[in-house]
Design a protein around this motif. Structure first.
Motif, PDB file in Angstrom:
ATOM      1  N   VAL A   9       0.816  -1.237   0.000  1.00  0.00           N
ATOM      2  CA  VAL A   9       0.000   0.000   0.000  1.00  0.00           C
ATOM      3  C   VAL A   9       0.835   1.265   0.000  1.00  0.00           C
ATOM      4  N   ASN A  10       2.094   1.172   0.435  1.00  0.00           N
ATOM      5  CA  ASN A  10       2.996   2.322   0.377  1.00  0.00           C
ATOM      6  C   ASN A  10       3.370   2.578  -1.083  1.00  0.00           C
ATOM      7  N   SER A  11       2.406   3.074  -1.853  1.00  0.00           N
ATOM      8  CA  SER A  11       2.577   3.302  -3.282  1.00  0.00           C
ATOM      9  C   SER A  11       1.503   4.279  -3.729  1.00  0.00           C
ATOM     10  N   SER A  12       1.710   4.864  -4.913  1.00  0.00           N
ATOM     11  CA  SER A  12       0.742   5.852  -5.411  1.00  0.00           C
ATOM     12  C   SER A  12      -0.525   5.164  -5.904  1.00  0.00           C
ATOM     13  N   ALA A  13      -1.582   5.947  -6.076  1.00  0.00           N
ATOM     14  CA  ALA A  13      -2.836   5.432  -6.633  1.00  0.00           C
ATOM     15  C   ALA A  13      -2.594   4.869  -8.037  1.00  0.00           C
ATOM     16  N   GLU A  14      -1.731   5.518  -8.819  1.00  0.00           N
ATOM     17  CA  GLU A  14      -1.457   5.084 -10.199  1.00  0.00           C
ATOM     18  C   GLU A  14      -0.776   3.713 -10.205  1.00  0.00           C
ATOM     19  N   VAL A  15       0.113   3.485  -9.254  1.00  0.00           N
ATOM     20  CA  VAL A  15       0.784   2.181  -9.155  1.00  0.00           C
ATOM     21  C   VAL A  15      -0.224   1.109  -8.701  1.00  0.00           C
ATOM     22  N   LYS A  16      -1.080   1.450  -7.763  1.00  0.00           N
ATOM     23  CA  LYS A  16      -2.114   0.496  -7.347  1.00  0.00           C
ATOM     24  C   LYS A  16      -2.992   0.120  -8.541  1.00  0.00           C
ATOM     25  N   ALA A  17      -3.274   1.112  -9.394  1.00  0.00           N
ATOM     26  CA  ALA A  17      -4.135   0.869 -10.557  1.00  0.00           C
ATOM     27  C   ALA A  17      -3.501  -0.118 -11.536  1.00  0.00           C
ATOM     28  N   ILE A  65      -7.679  15.560  -0.987  1.00  0.00           N
ATOM     29  CA  ILE A  65      -7.069  14.504  -1.810  1.00  0.00           C
ATOM     30  C   ILE A  65      -8.070  14.120  -2.897  1.00  0.00           C
ATOM     31  N   GLU A  66      -7.636  14.165  -4.137  1.00  0.00           N
ATOM     32  CA  GLU A  66      -8.485  13.743  -5.255  1.00  0.00           C
ATOM     33  C   GLU A  66      -7.751  12.673  -6.050  1.00  0.00           C
ATOM     34  N   VAL A  67      -8.494  11.707  -6.555  1.00  0.00           N
ATOM     35  CA  VAL A  67      -7.911  10.675  -7.413  1.00  0.00           C
ATOM     36  C   VAL A  67      -8.776  10.588  -8.663  1.00  0.00           C
ATOM     37  N   PRO A  68      -8.185  10.772  -9.857  1.00  0.00           N
ATOM     38  CA  PRO A  68      -8.974  10.713 -11.102  1.00  0.00           C
ATOM     39  C   PRO A  68      -9.748   9.397 -11.186  1.00  0.00           C
ATOM     40  N   GLU A  69     -10.984   9.458 -11.693  1.00  0.00           N
ATOM     41  CA  GLU A  69     -11.889   8.311 -11.617  1.00  0.00           C
ATOM     42  C   GLU A  69     -11.360   7.053 -12.326  1.00  0.00           C
ATOM     43  N   ASP A  70     -10.680   7.209 -13.455  1.00  0.00           N
ATOM     44  CA  ASP A  70     -10.189   6.003 -14.150  1.00  0.00           C
ATOM     45  C   ASP A  70      -9.114   5.295 -13.316  1.00  0.00           C
ATOM     46  N   VAL A  71      -8.268   6.090 -12.691  1.00  0.00           N
ATOM     47  CA  VAL A  71      -7.236   5.523 -11.800  1.00  0.00           C
ATOM     48  C   VAL A  71      -7.914   4.915 -10.574  1.00  0.00           C
ATOM     49  N   ARG A  72      -8.851   5.657 -10.016  1.00  0.00           N
ATOM     50  CA  ARG A  72      -9.500   5.224  -8.782  1.00  0.00           C
ATOM     51  C   ARG A  72     -10.172   3.857  -8.943  1.00  0.00           C
ATOM     52  N   GLY A  73     -10.892   3.680 -10.016  1.00  0.00           N
ATOM     53  CA  GLY A  73     -11.620   2.429 -10.231  1.00  0.00           C
ATOM     54  C   GLY A  73     -10.700   1.223 -10.260  1.00  0.00           C
ATOM     55  N   ARG A  74      -9.571   1.364 -10.942  1.00  0.00           N
ATOM     56  CA  ARG A  74      -8.631   0.234 -11.044  1.00  0.00           C
ATOM     57  C   ARG A  74      -7.886   0.022  -9.734  1.00  0.00           C
ATOM     58  N   ALA A  75      -7.527   1.125  -9.078  1.00  0.00           N
ATOM     59  CA  ALA A  75      -6.845   1.004  -7.770  1.00  0.00           C
ATOM     60  C   ALA A  75      -7.799   0.398  -6.741  1.00  0.00           C
ATOM     61  N   TYR A  76      -9.070   0.737  -6.855  1.00  0.00           N
ATOM     62  CA  TYR A  76     -10.079   0.213  -5.931  1.00  0.00           C
ATOM     63  C   TYR A  76     -10.107  -1.315  -5.974  1.00  0.00           C
ATOM     64  N   GLN A  77     -10.040  -1.854  -7.181  1.00  0.00           N
ATOM     65  CA  GLN A  77     -10.092  -3.314  -7.317  1.00  0.00           C
ATOM     66  C   GLN A  77      -8.956  -3.990  -6.557  1.00  0.00           C
ATOM     67  N   ALA A  78      -7.762  -3.415  -6.662  1.00  0.00           N
ATOM     68  CA  ALA A  78      -6.597  -4.007  -5.975  1.00  0.00           C
ATOM     69  C   ALA A  78      -6.728  -3.889  -4.456  1.00  0.00           C
ATOM     70  N   LEU A  79      -7.232  -2.754  -3.989  1.00  0.00           N
ATOM     71  CA  LEU A  79      -7.407  -2.562  -2.541  1.00  0.00           C
ATOM     72  C   LEU A  79      -8.551  -3.411  -2.006  1.00  0.00           C
TER      73      LEU A  79
END
Ligand code: 13P
Ligand code: SF4
Length: 304
Positions: free
Chosen positions: A114-122, A283-297
């Protein structure tokens, strides 16, 4: 009048007005841990953020933690009182670098700390924290190679524990990586008989010379289950505040004199006041990034 007591009164009043909660990591300053509604490790904080019904989450921690809160619970306003509070390890892998590596390793499963950016999580298949990393890797179908980013020390520990073949990224936490085996041995000489608990972000030789490698929450919990009275602790000093508070009859020694995460210490009571006043920095996360990062989390959280 600007006194700390006055600031705390303001914070409590403003929290009610806004329906806000304060989440704080164990590495935060003592006064921040005291004012928080919930203090926890990375996983516990992510779970709290995911399920809260508060309209505003004030995240006293570092950026990746606040981002995870926003990813998991996007309808809430997430505030990071000090926008510059980052994690140098999280910056050691970018989405671009990770995409390139995935192309070199077709079929690889990416486990991202989890110590990573939203883009990396995505770009990752599943996330982990230090408290569930072994469980996360064990949950993956065997026989498929695992790429672990960005912490090589945690990755090494998990590979050992699971016996799985893992490809490790060249990242590390500068704060934990600095602990040397010599320092640990010296602490053991000074406190013979003390139980040694370190964070798995420490180097493999340090972990190997310890009795336990645990997340911050794991250290707190495990101390309570042991009959021992003395502990050498190998993690950021903020955890000692919580350990001494919960276990006043035990003795805790830091493995090295200086064990501070500068980013974690950037959050102050004044900055929390300002953040609640202004509802910034958000804190804002662009929706396309957020959706993919959400799946991993989400995949990680559902494993519990
Ligand atoms: P925990 O998940 O153990 O709280 O660790 C977070 C962290 O940043 C360790 O350096
Ligand atoms: Fe990042 Fe290390 Fe600080 Fe944790 S202690 S937030 S891993 S720099």
């Amino acid at each position: 009048d600007g006194s700390v007591a006055e600031q705390i009164r303001y914070i409590n009043r403003r929290k009610q007005e806004l329906n806000a909660i304060i989440l704080a990591h164990f590495y935060q300053r003592p006064e921040i841990q005291e004012m928080a509604d919930y203090v926890g490790d990375s996983l516990q904080l992510a779970v709290q953020a995911a399920k809260t019904t508060a309209d505003v989450i004030v995240f006293c921690g570092v950026r990746f933690m606040a981002e995870s809160a926003k990813i998991l619970n996007p309808k809430r306003t997430v505030l990071l009182p000090e926008p510059g509070a980052g994690c140098p390890m999280a910056d050691m892998v970018t989405a671009k670098e990770l995409r390139r590596k995935k192309q070199e390793l077709p079929g690889v499963q990416v486990v991202c700390y989890v110590n990573s950016s939203a883009e990396v999580k995505a770009e990752s298949d599943i996330c982990c924290t230090s408290s569930n990393a072994v469980k996360v890797v064990n949950s993956l179908p065997p026989g498929v190679p695992v790429l672990f980013v960005p912490d090589k020390n945690l990755g090494h520990f998990v590979a050992r524990q699971t016996g799985r073949e893992m490809i490790l990224w060249e990242g590390y936490c500068p704060v934990h990586h600095r602990v040397s085996l010599d320092e640990l041995m010296e602490a053991k000489r000074q406190h013979p008989g003390a139980v040694v608990m370190v964070h798995p972000e420490c180097q493999p030789e340090v972990v190997a010379a310890s009795d336990y490698a645990l997340s911050t929450g794991g250290i707190l919990e495990t101390v309570g289950r042991l009959p021992d009275r003395e502990f050498i602790i190998g993690t950021e000093e903020g955890l000692l505040y919580q350990l001494r508070k919960r276990y006043p009859d035990r003795s805790f020694y830091l493995v090295r004199d200086e064990f501070l995460c500068p980013d974690m210490k950037l959050t102050t009571v004044e900055k929390v006041v300002r953040s609640l006043e202004t509802l910034e920095p958000k804190i804002e996360v662009p929706e396309d990034v957020r959706g993919r990062a959400y799946q991993a989390l989400e995949r990680m959280i559902n494993l519990r």
